[in-house]
Enzyme design. Structure first.
Site, PDB file in Angstrom:
ATOM      1  N   GLU A  30      -3.107  -0.168  -2.505  1.00 18.94           N
ATOM      2  CA  GLU A  30      -3.424  -1.398  -1.779  1.00 18.94           C
ATOM      3  C   GLU A  30      -2.662  -1.388  -0.449  1.00 18.94           C
ATOM      4  O   GLU A  30      -1.475  -1.103  -0.438  1.00 18.94           O
ATOM      5  CB  GLU A  30      -3.010  -2.640  -2.575  1.00 18.94           C
ATOM      6  N   GLY A  32       7.252  -5.413  -3.200  1.00 15.56           N
ATOM      7  CA  GLY A  32       7.928  -5.741  -4.455  1.00 15.56           C
ATOM      8  C   GLY A  32       7.369  -4.945  -5.623  1.00 15.56           C
ATOM      9  O   GLY A  32       8.105  -4.305  -6.361  1.00 15.56           O
ATOM     10  N   ALA A  33       6.057  -4.998  -5.774  1.00 15.27           N
ATOM     11  CA  ALA A  33       5.424  -4.337  -6.914  1.00 15.27           C
ATOM     12  C   ALA A  33       3.917  -4.342  -6.706  1.00 15.27           C
ATOM     13  O   ALA A  33       3.416  -4.976  -5.776  1.00 15.27           O
ATOM     14  CB  ALA A  33       5.761  -5.063  -8.208  1.00 15.27           C
ATOM     15  N   GLU A  90      -0.031  -4.317  -8.824  1.00 15.06           N
ATOM     16  CA  GLU A  90      -0.708  -4.670 -10.078  1.00 15.06           C
ATOM     17  C   GLU A  90      -1.768  -3.679 -10.546  1.00 15.06           C
ATOM     18  O   GLU A  90      -2.707  -4.081 -11.250  1.00 15.06           O
ATOM     19  CB  GLU A  90      -1.356  -6.052  -9.907  1.00 15.06           C
ATOM     20  N   GLU A 109       2.707  -9.701 -11.362  1.00 12.10           N
ATOM     21  CA  GLU A 109       1.849  -8.506 -11.458  1.00 12.10           C
ATOM     22  C   GLU A 109       1.028  -8.552 -12.740  1.00 12.10           C
ATOM     23  O   GLU A 109      -0.145  -8.182 -12.748  1.00 12.10           O
ATOM     24  CB  GLU A 109       2.681  -7.216 -11.399  1.00 12.10           C
ATOM     25  N   HIS A 124      -1.950 -10.817 -12.384  1.00 12.79           N
ATOM     26  CA  HIS A 124      -3.022 -10.240 -11.570  1.00 12.79           C
ATOM     27  C   HIS A 124      -4.106  -9.603 -12.444  1.00 12.79           C
ATOM     28  O   HIS A 124      -5.229  -9.409 -11.988  1.00 12.79           O
ATOM     29  CB  HIS A 124      -2.470  -9.157 -10.643  1.00 12.79           C
ATOM     30  N   GLU A 131      -3.886 -13.474  -4.253  1.00 12.87           N
ATOM     31  CA  GLU A 131      -2.442 -13.629  -4.063  1.00 12.87           C
ATOM     32  C   GLU A 131      -1.971 -15.081  -4.164  1.00 12.87           C
ATOM     33  O   GLU A 131      -1.018 -15.376  -4.870  1.00 12.87           O
ATOM     34  CB  GLU A 131      -1.984 -12.979  -2.751  1.00 12.87           C
TER      35      GLU A 131
HETATM   36  N1  ARG Z   1      -0.694  -6.781  -4.502  1.00 10.76           N
HETATM   37  C1  ARG Z   1       0.728  -6.611  -4.431  1.00 10.76           C
HETATM   38  C2  ARG Z   1       1.319  -7.896  -4.959  1.00 10.76           C
HETATM   39  O1  ARG Z   1       1.266  -8.935  -4.462  1.00 10.76           O
HETATM   40  C3  ARG Z   1       1.228  -6.344  -3.058  1.00 10.76           C
HETATM   41  C4  ARG Z   1       0.886  -5.003  -2.523  1.00 10.76           C
HETATM   42  C5  ARG Z   1       0.829  -4.980  -1.065  1.00 10.76           C
HETATM   43  N2  ARG Z   1       0.918  -3.668  -0.557  1.00 10.76           N
HETATM   44  C6  ARG Z   1       0.711  -3.343   0.713  1.00 10.76           C
HETATM   45  N3  ARG Z   1       0.874  -2.111   1.053  1.00 10.76           N
HETATM   46  N4  ARG Z   1       0.352  -4.168   1.612  1.00 10.76           N
HETATM   47  O2  ARG Z   1       1.742  -7.990  -6.020  1.00 10.76           O
HETATM   48 ZN    ZN Z   2       0.296 -10.234  -5.803  1.00 11.35          ZN
END
Ligand code: ARG
Ligand code: ZN
Length: 881
Positions: free
Chosen positions: A128, A268-269, A271, A305, A308, A327
């Site tokens: 992502e 942070g992390a 999903e 996560e 999600h 989000e």
């Molecule tokens: N979907 C992830 C979260 O909110 C964030 C990842 C975003 N990564 C990025 N490279 N923009 O948990």
């Molecule tokens: Zn997220």
């Protein structure tokens, strides 16, 4: 690094893809310098699309090895492959065909931490938003949902563990010391949810029985030897799984759920379906190495996560403009989870503090954008506080407007109607309109219009007419590309509070719809009349922070003091006290600028004492109340002509006045709160520690404060207390032998633990005053520091530039010069982290003229550097615009 094409993506340009990818089979033959990826894609032309439509796949820095369609190798004239795109101008006329693509990639040299990379010799991925195209050519967009089968081959000694999404579907040995594993994910998913992990990792195993009685195998994978640090994360995971069943009726859907912790991670992390990948900072914890804040973050992010899986994975986003669909909603869900697991009142105050600290300045500066943006140059720059935190507040307002039951019914309908789809914000709003029969079209502006709305409120009471009147006027300030704003629907929770602290009854109301303690503001100006009100009440507004707005209320100090002691809504009670503190600090700031000394009234410092001593309030709540507004908060409320040194002096003077006025009481409470018995990370214990540590903060301003802080440091039995004492020593008693010794002891003890050393870097980067830029510059050469690791960069450079007001905004501009150099240095490796770092100057226009000019110079230095990445160019150009 992705070259900057300057291309602007627009929401109105969205159109469905001509081709779909029904099935994706991937074979990885892993090797650090040359990994082979063979993708076999079942491609289908969408109904009604002309057979002559070219097939154009996304790539990013790719090297094509081989390409075939339905088993036949393509000739060079049949396709065009550049690193960033693969075009097949005449795909087969049959509606369905198989495309085979082989690429070669080098995970070892990948410092962007996007696509496939190595973190301490573990292969891992981050896809992502657009990282999958760094692995193979693909329709790398979230509305292309495909069923994945993944085969991973690696040397057994190099990567004994092979993980991907979905369920395990076979494994075995191969020749020459290699082995393989196959994973199959039955749920169609977008490419950004793909993940692969391979390496030598330790495992913590557990299981979870779902609401329908299925057993799910749980695994948390960490660096070997760190398994015992994953216990809290595992516990948080199981609580999250249970909570989603109870609160939203959502059951987990695969046979396994795995989490992997890596030490090099941009955010942070992530999903990824069935295989979440985490920054190890949000997995590893014990009392010796993690603070209470770390424990709370781990719980929240593990939950986020996991949640999600339904809000993001089962229902994903049609395009990246809809990012808040997953989000904002998932942040709302993790907030509710933490509120249920901990203290709702305390959690709400903490959320609002975070929103104001991060989202308000974004919304009020050059980077402002709607919760659902309409354009972007680089999507990675839209993982913002507006999309996440304001996005969550918008979902909360929907619940406030509909009520809990209708909100839940709407969520149920959302899952039922859109499961397996890539949806939009319009789809989301529609389910709530359908279940409630309400018209949310004006409300929808919260998604479409940027800027923090303001309500100006004044009140009058007529004893003769027994009428209480509120005059409310709304305005939305202009933001970039949106100078004219439309009027919004603002749900304003309120209370009329009588002299005895009880709610004041009224017999009727007109001028606005008022339901369940909420005034629905929809017009520019509304005069709301409450009849049958004999005595003038104090008015408590935006209770529970029902809307993410600013308020300008004309209110008597007496009322404000009264609400700070008596408001039955705990958020508003905290807010009343916080407003009194802010107003006093702003007045002191102006006194200092005028050459005077700040004066604080005894009534305020005494109130602080009463709050601290009020045993009817939770310790964590008292700690939040006693935490003075931060320097950046004060700056934001002042608005312009900011001199951070004057703000700092005003704040220190207030802290000292509160400490002096309450010395005895604070000191005995500090003694009584000492931890007894074994450590627990639970909310009540953490709350007691936070109250005791804020008292420490005050008490160390008084004579013998250095000794007290040193004693607190030496006697600490957990990281929360140790870090709190070290912060006080370093920030308030700089130059003392006690401070030098504590810093050295800490470093000697934790020098080899990178995550703990991040705290040491953070504390040192946060030391107020002009000398810190030199310290930080020197620390970039520290053996434990690395420009390639995002956690190190954020701890040292991030803390300095976004949390050290007096250090960073040094009047001669040296802080900004260091900043510009460092941002450019980080950018060479990792444009995403550099771009995030660069947002620290977004509020440069609110500085006083001398600093403003220096800040602008630094931004221009960055803007004029050669070969700027799309990420960084987008941020600096918008900041300067
Ligand atoms: N979907 C992830 C979260 O909110 C964030 C990842 C975003 N990564 C990025 N490279 N923009 O948990
Ligand atoms: Zn997220």
């Amino acid at each position: 690094m992705r070259t900057d094409t300057g291309h602007v993506f627009r929401l109105e340009d969205y159109r469905p893809s001509d081709y779909l990818i029904l099935e994706t089979s991937l074979v990885f033959r892993l090797s650090p310098e040359a990994t082979r990826v063979t993708a076999t894609l079942t491609i289908e032309r969408r109904d009604g699309v002309a057979a002559s439509a070219p097939l154009v796949l996304d790539g990013d820095g790719l090297t094509l090895v081989r390409i075939a369609i339905d088993g036949r190798e393509l000739q060079p004239a049949e396709f065009l492959a550049t690193p960033d795109q693969l075009t097949i101008s005449q795909p087969p006329s049959a509606p369905r065909f198989q495309l085979l693509i082989e690429t070669e990639i080098a995970p070892a040299g990948n410092e962007t931490l996007m696509g496939l990379y190595r973190s301490s010799s573990v292969y891992c991925t981050q896809c992502e938003a657009e990282g999958f195209r760094r692995i193979t050519y693909f329709l790398d967009r979230p509305d292309i949902l495909s069923v994945y089968t993944v085969r991973i081959e690696a040397k057994l000694d190099e990567a004994p563990l092979l993980l991907s999404n979905g369920n395990p579907a076979g494994s075995g040995d191969l020749a020459d010391g290699w082995h393989y594993a196959v994973w199959h994910d039955p749920f169609p998913k977008p490419s950004y949810l793909f993940a692969l992990v391979a390496g030598a990792l330790g495992k913590v195993a557990d299981s979870f029985v779902t609401m329908s009685g299925r057993t799910v195998e749980l695994g948390i994978f960490v660096e070997p030897g760190k398994e015992r640090l994953a216990g809290y994360a595992m516990d948080a995971l199981k609580r999250s799984m249970r909570w989603d069943e109870e609160a939203f009726g959502r059951e987990y859907d695969l046979e396994v759920f795995n989490i992997v912790a890596v030490s090099d991670f941009n955010m942070g992390a992530m999903e990824n379906k069935g295989l979440n990948i985490f920054n190890d900072k949000y997995v590893l914890a014990d009392e010796e190495t993690a603070t209470d804040a770390d424990f709370a973050n781990i719980e929240a992010i593990i939950a986020h996560e996991y949640f999600h899986n339904w809000t993001g994975n089962r229902i994903t986003c049609r395009d990246w403009f809809q990012l808040c669909l997953k989000e904002g909603l998932t942040v709302f869900r993790d907030h509710e989870f933490s509120a249920d697991q901990r203290s709702r009142a305390v959690k709400r105050i903490a959320e609002v503090r975070t929103l104001r600290a991060h989202q308000f300045p974004e919304d009020q500066g050059p980077l402002a954008h709607p919760v659902r943006p309409r354009r972007y140059r680089e999507i990675n720059n839209f993982y913002t506080a507006t999309v996440y935190e304001k996005g969550s507040e918008v979902v909360r307002m929907i619940r406030t407007i509909l009520g809990t039951d209708a909100f839940r019914a709407g969520m149920d309908l959302y899952f039922e109607r859109h499961d397996g789809e890539a949806a939009t914000i319009e789809d989301f709003l529609k389910v709530f309109e359908d279940v409630s029969g309400r018209d949310l079209s004006q409300f929808a502006l919260w998604y479409h219009q940027a800027g923090t709305p303001n309500l100006t409120v004044s009140s009058t009471h007529s004893p003769a007419a027994r009428e209480f009147t509120l005059e409310i006027e709304q305005s939305v300030p202009p933001t970039p590309a949106e100078s004219r704003k439309r009027l919004m629907h603002i749900p304003l929770a309120f209370g009329l509070v009588g002299a005895d602290g009880r709610p004041v009854a009224y017999s009727g109301v007109d001028g606005a719809t008022v339901e369940d303690g909420v005034i629905h503001i929809r017009k520019r100006r509304q005069v709301v009349r409450f009849s049958g009100v004999a005595e003038r009440p104090a008015v408590s507004l935006n209770r529970g922070f029902s809307a993410p707005i600013t308020l300008s209320v004309e209110q008597k100090a007496d009322d404000q003091f009264f609400l700070a002691g008596h408001d039955s809504d705990s958020f508003s009670r905290w807010q009343a006290f916080n407003t009194l503190l802010t107003d006093a600090l702003i007045a002191a700031f102006r006194q200092i600028l005028g050459g005077g000394e700040p004066v604080y009234i005894a009534r305020l410092t005494e109130l602080a004492g009463r709050v601290a001593a009020d045993e009817a309030l939770e310790p964590a709540y008292r700690a939040l109340a006693l935490a003075l507004p931060g320097e950046a908060d004060i700056a934001r409320d002042i608005g312009k002509g900011i001199d951070p040194d004057a703000i700092f002096s005003a704040r220190e003077a207030l802290a000292l006045a509160i400490a002096k006025a309450n010395e005895q009481a604070f000191s005995s409470l500090y003694d009584r709160l000492a931890d007894k018995g074994p450590f627990s990370p639970d909310a009540a214990s953490a709350g007691r520690r936070s109250l005791r540590n804020i008292l420490l903060d005050y008490l160390t301003l008084l004579p013998e404060g250095t000794e007290l802080a040193a004693r607190h440091f030496r006697s600490a039995t957990n990281m929360t207390d140790r870090a709190a004492a070290l912060t006080v020593l370093a920030h308030r008693h700089r130059g003392s032998p006690e401070t030098a010794k504590a810093l050295a002891d800490f470093e000697a003890k934790y020098g080899s633990d990178a995550l703990v050393m991040d705290k040491w870097f953070q504390i040192r980067a946060g030391v107020p005053g002009p000398q810190t830029v030199e310290t930080v510059r020197a620390l970039t050469k520290h053996a434990g520091f690395s420009m390639a690791n995002p956690n190190r960069v954020r701890s040292l450079v991030g803390t300095f530039s976004s949390a050290n007001q007096t250090g960073f905004h040094r009047r001669d501009g040296e802080g900004y010069r260091f900043f510009a150099e460092t941002v450019l240095e980080v950018e060479k490796r990792n444009p995403q982290v550099a771009a995030r770092l660069a947002t620290a100057l977004r509020s440069w226009r609110s500085l006083e003229p001398v600093r403003q000019a220096k800040a602008r110079e630094a931004l221009l230095t960055i803007a004029s550097a050669e070969n700027l990445s799309a990420d960084l160019r987008d941020i600096v150009e918008r900041t300067l615009a």
